[in-house]
Design a protein around this motif. Structure first.
Motif, PDB file in Angstrom:
ATOM      1  N   PHE A   1      33.606  60.803  51.987  1.00  0.00           N
ATOM      2  CA  PHE A   1      34.678  60.620  52.721  1.00  0.00           C
ATOM      3  C   PHE A   1      35.865  59.799  52.249  1.00  0.00           C
ATOM      4  O   PHE A   1      36.910  60.158  52.215  1.00  0.00           O
ATOM      5  CB  PHE A   1      34.383  59.557  54.174  1.00  0.00           C
ATOM      6  CG  PHE A   1      35.491  59.072  54.891  1.00  0.00           C
ATOM      7  CD1 PHE A   1      36.284  59.642  55.516  1.00  0.00           C
ATOM      8  CD2 PHE A   1      35.924  57.553  54.680  1.00  0.00           C
ATOM      9  CE1 PHE A   1      37.228  59.170  56.179  1.00  0.00           C
ATOM     10  CE2 PHE A   1      36.752  57.001  55.391  1.00  0.00           C
ATOM     11  CZ  PHE A   1      37.729  57.690  56.116  1.00  0.00           C
ATOM     12  N   VAL A   2      35.465  58.649  51.143  1.00  0.00           N
ATOM     13  CA  VAL A   2      36.436  57.954  50.635  1.00  0.00           C
ATOM     14  C   VAL A   2      37.096  58.716  49.495  1.00  0.00           C
ATOM     15  O   VAL A   2      38.376  58.791  49.097  1.00  0.00           O
ATOM     16  CB  VAL A   2      35.952  56.557  50.046  1.00  0.00           C
ATOM     17  CG1 VAL A   2      36.879  56.094  49.120  1.00  0.00           C
ATOM     18  CG2 VAL A   2      35.422  55.708  51.020  1.00  0.00           C
TER      19      VAL A   2
ATOM     20  N   MET B   1      41.098  59.971  48.756  1.00  0.00           N
ATOM     21  CA  MET B   1      41.907  59.837  47.615  1.00  0.00           C
ATOM     22  C   MET B   1      42.246  61.288  46.902  1.00  0.00           C
ATOM     23  O   MET B   1      42.747  61.076  45.807  1.00  0.00           O
ATOM     24  CB  MET B   1      40.944  58.900  46.648  1.00  0.00           C
ATOM     25  CG  MET B   1      40.741  57.759  47.173  1.00  0.00           C
ATOM     26  SD  MET B   1      42.151  56.682  47.658  1.00  0.00           S
ATOM     27  CE  MET B   1      41.845  55.366  48.545  1.00  0.00           C
ATOM     28  N   ASN B   2      41.696  62.123  47.493  1.00  0.00           N
ATOM     29  CA  ASN B   2      41.642  63.576  46.928  1.00  0.00           C
ATOM     30  C   ASN B   2      43.340  64.158  46.926  1.00  0.00           C
ATOM     31  O   ASN B   2      43.878  64.221  47.834  1.00  0.00           O
ATOM     32  CB  ASN B   2      41.094  64.640  47.513  1.00  0.00           C
ATOM     33  CG  ASN B   2      40.972  65.761  46.739  1.00  0.00           C
ATOM     34  OD1 ASN B   2      41.886  66.257  46.148  1.00  0.00           O
ATOM     35  ND2 ASN B   2      39.890  66.928  47.063  1.00  0.00           N
TER      36      ASN B   2
ATOM     37  N   SER C   1      44.911  62.477  62.601  1.00  0.00           N
ATOM     38  CA  SER C   1      43.734  63.512  62.393  1.00  0.00           C
ATOM     39  C   SER C   1      43.176  63.488  61.024  1.00  0.00           C
ATOM     40  O   SER C   1      42.194  63.955  60.725  1.00  0.00           O
ATOM     41  CB  SER C   1      44.378  64.880  62.735  1.00  0.00           C
ATOM     42  OG  SER C   1      44.764  65.014  64.059  1.00  0.00           O
ATOM     43  N   LEU C   2      43.677  62.825  60.008  1.00  0.00           N
ATOM     44  CA  LEU C   2      43.075  62.770  58.815  1.00  0.00           C
ATOM     45  C   LEU C   2      41.727  62.045  58.541  1.00  0.00           C
ATOM     46  O   LEU C   2      41.010  62.778  57.774  1.00  0.00           O
ATOM     47  CB  LEU C   2      44.036  62.042  57.618  1.00  0.00           C
ATOM     48  CG  LEU C   2      45.735  62.456  57.506  1.00  0.00           C
ATOM     49  CD1 LEU C   2      46.482  61.447  56.702  1.00  0.00           C
ATOM     50  CD2 LEU C   2      45.488  64.083  56.705  1.00  0.00           C
ATOM     51  N   LEU C   3      41.525  61.124  58.905  1.00  0.00           N
ATOM     52  CA  LEU C   3      40.378  60.365  58.970  1.00  0.00           C
ATOM     53  C   LEU C   3      39.242  61.324  59.315  1.00  0.00           C
ATOM     54  O   LEU C   3      38.143  61.506  58.751  1.00  0.00           O
ATOM     55  CB  LEU C   3      40.328  59.095  59.971  1.00  0.00           C
ATOM     56  CG  LEU C   3      41.091  58.115  59.235  1.00  0.00           C
ATOM     57  CD1 LEU C   3      41.145  56.838  60.025  1.00  0.00           C
ATOM     58  CD2 LEU C   3      40.723  57.799  57.879  1.00  0.00           C
ATOM     59  N   ILE C   4      39.251  62.096  60.608  1.00  0.00           N
ATOM     60  CA  ILE C   4      38.309  63.254  60.970  1.00  0.00           C
ATOM     61  C   ILE C   4      38.122  64.257  60.239  1.00  0.00           C
ATOM     62  O   ILE C   4      37.274  64.763  59.657  1.00  0.00           O
ATOM     63  CB  ILE C   4      38.689  63.707  62.277  1.00  0.00           C
ATOM     64  CG1 ILE C   4      38.669  62.408  63.332  1.00  0.00           C
ATOM     65  CG2 ILE C   4      37.901  64.576  62.886  1.00  0.00           C
ATOM     66  CD1 ILE C   4      39.437  63.024  64.919  1.00  0.00           C
ATOM     67  N   PHE C   5      39.664  64.677  59.551  1.00  0.00           N
ATOM     68  CA  PHE C   5      39.496  65.506  58.564  1.00  0.00           C
ATOM     69  C   PHE C   5      38.712  65.311  57.423  1.00  0.00           C
ATOM     70  O   PHE C   5      37.794  66.184  56.849  1.00  0.00           O
ATOM     71  CB  PHE C   5      40.923  65.975  58.132  1.00  0.00           C
ATOM     72  CG  PHE C   5      41.131  67.155  57.088  1.00  0.00           C
ATOM     73  CD1 PHE C   5      40.530  68.649  57.427  1.00  0.00           C
ATOM     74  CD2 PHE C   5      41.598  67.072  56.011  1.00  0.00           C
ATOM     75  CE1 PHE C   5      40.707  69.448  56.483  1.00  0.00           C
ATOM     76  CE2 PHE C   5      41.689  67.676  54.966  1.00  0.00           C
ATOM     77  CZ  PHE C   5      41.197  69.226  55.189  1.00  0.00           C
ATOM     78  N   TRP C   6      38.778  64.466  56.643  1.00  0.00           N
ATOM     79  CA  TRP C   6      38.480  63.597  55.559  1.00  0.00           C
ATOM     80  C   TRP C   6      36.668  63.495  55.578  1.00  0.00           C
ATOM     81  O   TRP C   6      35.951  63.682  54.737  1.00  0.00           O
ATOM     82  CB  TRP C   6      38.981  62.363  54.980  1.00  0.00           C
ATOM     83  CG  TRP C   6      40.397  62.563  54.344  1.00  0.00           C
ATOM     84  CD1 TRP C   6      40.688  63.932  53.726  1.00  0.00           C
ATOM     85  CD2 TRP C   6      41.322  61.858  54.436  1.00  0.00           C
ATOM     86  NE1 TRP C   6      41.958  63.485  53.229  1.00  0.00           N
ATOM     87  CE2 TRP C   6      42.526  62.474  53.813  1.00  0.00           C
ATOM     88  CE3 TRP C   6      41.673  60.542  55.028  1.00  0.00           C
ATOM     89  CZ2 TRP C   6      43.716  61.832  53.636  1.00  0.00           C
ATOM     90  CZ3 TRP C   6      42.873  59.888  54.803  1.00  0.00           C
ATOM     91  CH2 TRP C   6      43.922  60.490  54.079  1.00  0.00           C
TER      92      TRP C   6
END
Length: 144
Positions: free
Chosen positions: A58-59, A63-64, A136-141
């Motif tokens: 996830f982390v 950072m990707n 939505s980023l957190l769910i995506f990551w």
């Protein structure tokens, strides 16, 4: 129900929607604080719920630079579907990334809402698209 009750309900729904938008999706401070809170919460709970490998991935995904590029292109309205990260992000967002939807609208209501969005000014559309991605980023990551 009478016509007056329907009219009152419609005005109430629009008023609540307007104020909800002002405090959330059209408020830059909300997007930043919401992202920060969600990221911190995910960073704390993911190792316990899913294990350290999942949390580490996830982390790494956050950072990707490839996902950052896809996010920027999507927010600008120019996703490049030749990139895998752009395709994954667009598919994710189109297939229900937003977690706040718990009812279905009638097709006529959807058509009206989409027409209103298409007619809106470009700043509001760009800001709204950026905010939807941020939410939505957190769910995506966590899912890639």
């Amino acid at each position: 129900r009478g016509v007056k009750a329907q009219a009152i309900e419609e005005v109430s729904r629009k008023t609540i929607g307007y104020f909800s938008g002002i405090y959330t999706q059209y408020n830059p401070e909300f997007a930043i604080s919401n992202f920060t809170r969600d990221f911190l919460l995910a960073s704390i709970t993911l190792p316990a719920k899913e294990g350290p490998v999942f949390a580490g991935n996830f982390v790494k995904n956050v950072m990707n630079p490839l996902t950052k590029g896809a996010i920027g292109r999507y927010a600008a309205g120019i996703p490049d579907l030749n990139h895998e990260s752009d395709r994954m992000l667009q598919e994710f967002l189109e297939d229900g990334a937003a977690t706040g939807y718990n009812f279905l609208k009638h097709i006529d209501e959807l058509q009206t809402a989409l027409s209103r969005q298409a007619d809106g000014n470009s700043f509001v559309k760009t800001f709204d698209a950026t905010n939807r991605v941020v939410k939505s980023l957190l769910i995506f990551w966590a899912t890639i």
